[in-house]
Design an enzyme around this catalytic site. Structure first.
Site, PDB file in Angstrom:
ATOM      1  CG  ASP A  74      -2.181   0.878   0.957  1.00 55.94           C
ATOM      2  OD1 ASP A  74      -2.421   1.407  -0.210  1.00 55.94           O
ATOM      3  OD2 ASP A  74      -2.792   1.300   2.114  1.00 55.94           O
ATOM      4  CG  PHE A 148       1.255   4.956 -12.064  1.00 55.80           C
ATOM      5  CD1 PHE A 148       0.756   4.619 -11.202  1.00 55.80           C
ATOM      6  CD2 PHE A 148       2.258   4.119 -12.860  1.00 55.80           C
ATOM      7  CE1 PHE A 148       1.571   3.871 -10.115  1.00 55.80           C
ATOM      8  CE2 PHE A 148       3.035   3.331 -11.858  1.00 55.80           C
ATOM      9  CZ  PHE A 148       2.624   3.297 -10.616  1.00 55.80           C
ATOM     10  N   GLY A 149      -0.491   7.982 -11.753  1.00 55.11           N
ATOM     11  CA  GLY A 149      -0.917   8.787 -10.416  1.00 55.11           C
ATOM     12  C   GLY A 149      -0.575  10.080 -10.385  1.00 55.11           C
TER      13      GLY A 149
END
Length: 193
Positions: A74, A148-149
């Site tokens: 995470d 990305f993100g």
């Protein structure tokens, strides 16, 4: 030659699998996604207040369902001017354009860090974890087409480019996930014994 160890990743994201294969380099592992292991239907809620809690929930669920050594991660972006937000809820925050808009008017440097927690569940029921972190700042506009993100707005310390401008060959080894994978290698090597 060492036999590769099969490791389940607690994700359906093939992009994450490719990134992890790249980060592991020549480590002898056969990585599977949840779908590869027939667990594409498994959906794990992430109500934890920390990255470690959420990664642990995923590692336990996928590991116990498969019986395979399972890696879960995470990650989040923590912005100082926002009291640590978006943090554990980074994936649901609204993206880099929203972040730039929220930070408009806040002077540079707008300090932030990316963190990644990796949890390894093994069939004997044990859990181990490591963390990787990289410090930097949020740029006032989106820059670069790679990654990305939040990569287009995060400029790591020591660079004048965002993650999206650096390219994977530079970004991956220094990123929060890259540093966490490096820290995880000793516990992964133990799987080969």
């Amino acid at each position: 030659m060492t036999e590769p160890v099969t490791i389940l990743l607690s994700t359906r994201n093939r992009g994450k699998l490719v990134e992890l294969q790249h980060l592991l380099g020549d480590f002898p592992a056969r990585l599977l996604t949840a779908e590869d292991a027939g667990l594409g239907h498994l959906d794990v809620a992430e109500p934890g207040e920390t990255l470690l809690e959420n990664a642990t929930l995923k590692a336990l669920a996928y590991g116990q369902a498969s019986g395979l050594p399972t890696l879960s991660d995470d990650s989040g972006l923590f912005v100082e001017a926002l009291g640590g937000l978006p943090g554990v809820n980074t994936a649901y925050y609204g993206g880099p354009a929203k972040l730039v808009a929220v930070l408009e008017g806040i002077p540079a440097p707008r300090r932030a860090y990316f963190a990644c927690v990796i949890v390894l569940w093994t069939p004997d029921g044990s859990l181990q974890h490591v963390e990787g972190r990289i410090e930097g700042q949020i740029t006032p506009e989106l820059r670069g087409a790679g990654g990305f993100g939040y990569d287009p707005v995060f400029m790591p310390d020591g660079f004048n480019e965002t993650f999206a401008e650096l390219g994977v060959e530079v970004k991956n080894p220094i990123s929060h996930r890259g540093r966490a994978v490096t820290a995880a290698l000793p516990m992964l090597r133990a799987l080969l014994a």
